[in-house]
Design an enzyme around this catalytic site. Sequence first.
Site, mmCIF file in Angstrom:
data_model
loop_
_atom_site.group_PDB
_atom_site.id
_atom_site.type_symbol
_atom_site.label_atom_id
_atom_site.label_comp_id
_atom_site.label_asym_id
_atom_site.label_seq_id
_atom_site.Cartn_x
_atom_site.Cartn_y
_atom_site.Cartn_z
ATOM 1 N N GLU A 202 5.430 -0.185 12.813
ATOM 2 C CA GLU A 202 6.464 -1.018 12.187
ATOM 3 C C GLU A 202 6.813 -0.446 10.817
ATOM 4 O O GLU A 202 5.944 0.146 10.158
ATOM 5 C CB GLU A 202 5.845 -2.423 12.035
ATOM 6 C CG GLU A 202 6.733 -3.489 11.471
ATOM 7 C CD GLU A 202 5.996 -4.841 11.497
ATOM 8 O OE1 GLU A 202 6.300 -5.660 12.364
ATOM 9 O OE2 GLU A 202 5.107 -5.057 10.642
ATOM 10 N N HIS A 237 -5.570 -5.980 3.493
ATOM 11 C CA HIS A 237 -4.744 -6.810 4.381
ATOM 12 C C HIS A 237 -5.423 -8.120 4.748
ATOM 13 O O HIS A 237 -5.029 -8.778 5.714
ATOM 14 C CB HIS A 237 -4.348 -6.059 5.663
ATOM 15 C CG HIS A 237 -3.743 -4.714 5.413
ATOM 16 N ND1 HIS A 237 -2.609 -4.548 4.667
ATOM 17 C CD2 HIS A 237 -4.121 -3.480 5.798
ATOM 18 C CE1 HIS A 237 -2.312 -3.263 4.608
ATOM 19 N NE2 HIS A 237 -3.216 -2.599 5.278
ATOM 20 N N ARG A 293 -3.229 -21.416 15.963
ATOM 21 C CA ARG A 293 -4.522 -22.079 15.742
ATOM 22 C C ARG A 293 -4.516 -22.697 14.347
ATOM 23 O O ARG A 293 -3.590 -22.452 13.571
ATOM 24 C CB ARG A 293 -5.644 -21.044 15.793
ATOM 25 C CG ARG A 293 -5.349 -19.893 14.844
ATOM 26 C CD ARG A 293 -6.490 -18.945 14.691
ATOM 27 N NE ARG A 293 -6.092 -17.636 14.208
ATOM 28 C CZ ARG A 293 -5.842 -17.305 12.950
ATOM 29 N NH1 ARG A 293 -5.958 -18.207 11.993
ATOM 30 N NH2 ARG A 293 -5.460 -16.096 12.619
HETATM 31 P P1 ADP Z 1 -3.331 -9.720 10.986
HETATM 32 O O1 ADP Z 1 -2.849 -10.557 12.128
HETATM 33 O O2 ADP Z 1 -4.335 -8.685 11.377
HETATM 34 O O3 ADP Z 1 -3.724 -10.521 9.790
HETATM 35 P P2 ADP Z 1 -0.651 -9.255 9.969
HETATM 36 O O4 ADP Z 1 0.405 -8.619 10.805
HETATM 37 O O5 ADP Z 1 -0.591 -10.737 9.767
HETATM 38 O O6 ADP Z 1 -2.074 -8.832 10.559
HETATM 39 O O7 ADP Z 1 -0.679 -8.545 8.562
HETATM 40 C C1 ADP Z 1 -1.683 -8.761 7.594
HETATM 41 C C2 ADP Z 1 -1.199 -8.264 6.254
HETATM 42 O O8 ADP Z 1 -0.915 -6.870 6.312
HETATM 43 C C3 ADP Z 1 0.089 -8.893 5.759
HETATM 44 O O9 ADP Z 1 -0.142 -10.115 5.113
HETATM 45 C C4 ADP Z 1 0.611 -7.841 4.811
HETATM 46 O O10 ADP Z 1 -0.054 -7.878 3.574
HETATM 47 C C5 ADP Z 1 0.217 -6.559 5.521
HETATM 48 N N1 ADP Z 1 1.331 -6.108 6.384
HETATM 49 C C6 ADP Z 1 1.467 -6.315 7.719
HETATM 50 N N2 ADP Z 1 2.612 -5.779 8.178
HETATM 51 C C7 ADP Z 1 3.221 -5.231 7.114
HETATM 52 C C8 ADP Z 1 4.448 -4.524 6.927
HETATM 53 N N3 ADP Z 1 5.260 -4.271 7.941
HETATM 54 N N4 ADP Z 1 4.764 -4.101 5.675
HETATM 55 C C9 ADP Z 1 3.934 -4.352 4.633
HETATM 56 N N5 ADP Z 1 2.776 -4.993 4.745
HETATM 57 C C10 ADP Z 1 2.408 -5.433 5.965
#
Ligand code: ADP
Length: 493
Positions: A202, A237, A293
């Site tokens: 992404e 993250h 959830r």
């Molecule tokens: P998970 O489900 O493992 O927690 P997420 O997709 O919710 O993963 O992403 C967790 C974190 O990673 C986000 O809160 C953000 O800080 C970072 N992140 C995820 N996708 C992106 C992106 N496309 N660009 C910048 N940061 C991202």
Amino acid sequence: MLFKKILIANRGEIAVRIIRACYESGIKSLAIYSDDDKKSIFYRLADEAVHLKGTGAADTYLNIPRVIEIAKETGCDAIHPGYGFLSENSDFVSACESEGLKFIGPSSATMKKVSDKAHVKKIMETVGIPVLPSIAIEGEVDFDRIRTFVSQADFPLIVKPSFGGGGKGMKVIYSETEVDDAVRFAQNIGRSAFGNNAFYIEKCLRNPRHIEVQILADNYGGIVDLGERDCSIQRNHQKILEESPSPALNKESRNKIAELARKAAAAVDYENAGTVEFLYENGQFYFIEINARIQVEHPVTELTTGIDLIKGQIRIASGERIKMKKGVSPRGAAIECRINAEDPFNNFSPCPGQIKGYRSPGGIGVRVDSGVFMGFMIPPQYDSLVSKLSVWGRNRGEAVSRMRRALNEYVIIGIKTTLPLHRAIFREASFKKGDYDTSYIEKKLEILNGIMQQIRETEKSHDELLASLFQNNNHPLAICDANIELEDFMVFK
Ligand code: ADP
């Protein structure tokens, strides 16, 4: 009719939280616990408890046939999965459905749609919810497709397991040479931690905020939003602090994100409590996922709305309708700090071990959610969350100073925790102004380290106070090296 008895398929603080909601609702609770948790408190607070032979999660909290069998043997009519473990496993939801047990969460059909993060983005795109450009890969890796996507994309990109969670398996890449390694990493973690090696790549935003909306949805199409949470204070993250309302939004953008969240929930026929997560940069929201959830950070919303979300989940699962027509208007400001067993002075290395001194904060507007106590041994095999400290204030300023006060009062001796990091954040200028994004911890680490050192050297330590109190008085709960048995001070059972 509410349920008679609920099996709690979880452990630690969230099991305690669910037991509390059951107690207040007049519903019997049944906890399950593994060998690793024999000395834990959560299952002793439940009305009934069943021991799951075995150690580690796979044989115990993730053992679908055994969990179902226990629920049936003990006369439970519903299962609350908490977060993590089986909470977003559509096979588990299907198993509950076919065995006549109510899963407290969405249906297996909805769970299937939302647990694949790459797939749910496609659904959102079709209903006009903005998402970041991406490519999803399942099964055999098609490197030609990946190369075409990457050559046309703007770096940085982020590679993520499609069935991931908790920030695991994600890698940011800055050039084409890094693609292969990141793909392998996402596939390996996807396979080992989530049982599926599908992944997606992404566009990666450089300085976004993570803002999410809590929703409740009933089985009749009723959906309400309960305000947003800003979860941008993260490390690797993973969220470490959450607050509501987000300091970055105004009335217009707040209405916008709430509307997008309701639309996203409707697009997947969402039921029960859920969270719609977005990244926010330059005034634009981008959908990233739906967490199907209850979330770790749900107390923040409970404090600003006064709504008990676990009771809400139980009532919706038992077939009640949501009566509110629109979302509620949250009041004041709330913040939650996740206190983890990690050493912030040593690169956040994990620090499981025995808690040898413990005093939690209190007073107006302070809430502690935890499954620990003095003498408790934090098991190394589960996550490192020790406690969630949350505060409410009439406005953000009051919430910030209340949290600063509560963090000062909190004493945990015997293990290293992230308390010093949180104490530093609440003294740091940008955070105090509400000016931060997901890169905050990385960018401010040096400043935060400096503040942590300064606090250690100059401010009166409650830890030392508690330690001296115990030593001087020869208190029965004094800090000692002997293993303290839980039974020694379980006075309420
Ligand atoms: P998970 O489900 O493992 O927690 P997420 O997709 O919710 O993963 O992403 C967790 C974190 O990673 C986000 O809160 C953000 O800080 C970072 N992140 C995820 N996708 C992106 C992106 N496309 N660009 C910048 N940061 C991202």
